[in-house]
Scaffold this motif. Structure first.
Motif, mmCIF file in Angstrom:
data_model
loop_
_atom_site.group_PDB
_atom_site.id
_atom_site.type_symbol
_atom_site.label_atom_id
_atom_site.label_comp_id
_atom_site.label_asym_id
_atom_site.label_seq_id
_atom_site.Cartn_x
_atom_site.Cartn_y
_atom_site.Cartn_z
ATOM 1 N N ASP A 1 0.821 -1.201 0.000
ATOM 2 C CA ASP A 1 0.000 0.000 0.000
ATOM 3 C C ASP A 1 0.860 1.258 0.000
ATOM 4 O O ASP A 1 2.096 1.191 0.103
ATOM 5 N N TYR A 2 0.196 2.389 -0.116
ATOM 6 C CA TYR A 2 0.854 3.681 -0.241
ATOM 7 C C TYR A 2 1.593 4.088 1.024
ATOM 8 O O TYR A 2 2.436 4.999 1.002
ATOM 9 N N ASN B 1 -3.971 -3.806 -9.853
ATOM 10 C CA ASN B 1 -3.489 -5.162 -10.096
ATOM 11 C C ASN B 1 -2.181 -5.057 -10.866
ATOM 12 O O ASN B 1 -2.168 -4.722 -12.045
ATOM 13 N N ARG B 2 -1.074 -5.361 -10.201
ATOM 14 C CA ARG B 2 0.237 -5.218 -10.825
ATOM 15 C C ARG B 2 0.689 -6.489 -11.527
ATOM 16 O O ARG B 2 1.778 -6.535 -12.106
ATOM 17 N N GLY B 3 -0.147 -7.528 -11.492
ATOM 18 C CA GLY B 3 0.208 -8.786 -12.128
ATOM 19 C C GLY B 3 1.056 -9.647 -11.206
ATOM 20 O O GLY B 3 1.635 -9.179 -10.219
ATOM 21 N N GLY B 4 1.114 -10.938 -11.511
ATOM 22 C CA GLY B 4 1.915 -11.851 -10.711
ATOM 23 C C GLY B 4 1.451 -11.974 -9.274
ATOM 24 O O GLY B 4 2.253 -12.191 -8.361
ATOM 25 N N LEU C 1 1.658 5.119 -8.518
ATOM 26 C CA LEU C 1 1.199 3.951 -9.268
ATOM 27 C C LEU C 1 -0.316 3.912 -9.458
ATOM 28 O O LEU C 1 -0.819 3.142 -10.277
ATOM 29 N N ALA C 2 -1.039 4.723 -8.688
ATOM 30 C CA ALA C 2 -2.493 4.588 -8.643
ATOM 31 C C ALA C 2 -3.145 4.915 -9.992
ATOM 32 O O ALA C 2 -2.863 5.947 -10.610
ATOM 33 N N PHE D 1 -0.998 -6.885 -5.622
ATOM 34 C CA PHE D 1 -2.081 -5.906 -5.597
ATOM 35 C C PHE D 1 -1.667 -4.751 -4.691
ATOM 36 O O PHE D 1 -1.194 -4.966 -3.575
ATOM 37 N N HIS D 2 -1.882 -3.533 -5.180
ATOM 38 C CA HIS D 2 -1.358 -2.344 -4.506
ATOM 39 C C HIS D 2 -2.475 -1.347 -4.224
ATOM 40 O O HIS D 2 -3.176 -0.920 -5.144
#
Length: 329
Positions: free
Chosen positions: A46-47, A131-134, A263-264, A137-138
């Motif tokens: 998370d942020y 969803n950053r893949g792999g 990244l959001a 999740f952020h």
């Protein structure tokens, strides 16, 4: 046992945080996500700097995976709610608690109508998850989980607290839902701009698009007798004026709005990038629907609905400058 029904971005993040804190969680979702999680597990960031891993993930691909659940968090896209409700009705035990953590304002009503033997609670997720893949999740923006106050949630309050996602309970959740929807009117603008949220909101031209969509919606809510809850330091009725300020004043007065992770991005941007249908009908389309119920029009939000539908057909046919030109017509 807690079941996450519709384990995509929001579902994997919220369920993953609960699992990382020791709660028994079963994820129910698509085979593609099940395969991804089987290989990588879940990584939840998370942020604020949190970085958690869940390696032992129970992930099912059929509704039967929720059969033993005492608490079900529904996180499917809004268009899939009727199907999800029917699937759950066939497997859930009577008395199970079902929380709708979905966009829009009508999903819990759909679930409640089709799940008469269960306790259905309206919820809202105010933060953004990428969803950053792999299996990563952020959470890129701030916020706690909002729910309609209900005694049936009491056995689970501590689990959410331990997960770092405390439940904020409201006597009336509808004003909170509409406030979230007002903020989500930015989703199509962000998606079409093809920019991270912070970069998009830093530019006055895009903020003026959002201000126009929000002002239109606020006028309709006034006519309908609905007063949105205050989720930000600025009351929602004043927020469009703040959005229209020059960049240097906006940065000074609305620093918290820009205090989002680099990244959001919005889920609508993710959907367009992946070639999936978006939730536009349950966001800006909800404003158009409200206008129709009042025998009024919502041209700004209707235009955004049309632009997203065009982008769903051909993602690369739209860009930020084209969006601005279209909304200025």
């Amino acid at each position: 046992m807690i079941a996450i029904y519709g384990a995509g971005g929001i579902g994997c993040y919220v369920g993953g945080r609960l699992a990382a804190a020791g709660a028994p969680v079963t994820f129910v979702g698509r085979a593609r996500m099940a395969s991804e999680v089987a290989v990588h597990g879940l990584r939840l960031t998370d942020y604020l700097g949190a970085d958690l891993r869940v390696d032992d993930v129970r992930f099912e691909t059929t509704p039967a995976g929720a059969a033993d659940a005492d608490l079900v968090l529904v996180t499917v896209k809004s268009a899939a709610t009727p199907v999800a409700a029917d699937e759950l009705a066939a497997v859930l035990k009577p008395g199970a608690v079902v929380v709708s953590f979905q966009n829009g304002v009508r999903n819990a009503d759909v679930l409640r109508e089709r799940l008469p033997e269960q306790v259905v609670v309206t919820g809202m997720v105010p933060f953004n998850v990428l969803n950053r893949g792999g299996g990563a999740f952020h959470q890129g923006t701030a916020g706690k989980l909002d729910v309609q106050r209900d005694a049936a949630l009491e056995p689970y309050v501590d689990a959410f607290e331990r997960a770092g996602l405390p439940l904020t309970q409201h006597d009336d959740i509808l004003p909170v839902q509409w406030s979230k929807l007002l903020l989500n009117l930015n989703n199509p603008i962000n998606a079409l701009s093809d920019l991270p949220l912070r970069d998009e909101l830093s530019q006055r031209a895009y903020r003026r698009c959002l201000a126009a969509a929000q002002s239109e919606a606020l006028g309709l809510l006034d006519a309908a007798g609905i007063r949105p809850a205050q989720l930000l330091a600025v009351p929602m009725h004043r927020f469009p004026s703040v959005l229209r300020l020059p960049d240097f004043l906006f940065r000074r007065l609305a620093s918290k709005v820009l205090a989002v992770d680099p990244l959001a991005r919005t889920s609508m941007w993710e959907d367009l990038e992946a070639g999936r249908p978006t939730e536009i009908d349950y966001l800006n389309g909800e404003v158009v629907r409200l206008a129709s119920s009042l025998d009024r029009d919502a041209p700004v939000n209707r235009k955004l609905v049309d632009l997203i539908r065009a982008a769903e057909t051909d993602r690369r046919s739209w860009s930020g400058p084209e969006l601005l030109r279209e909304l200025q017509r």
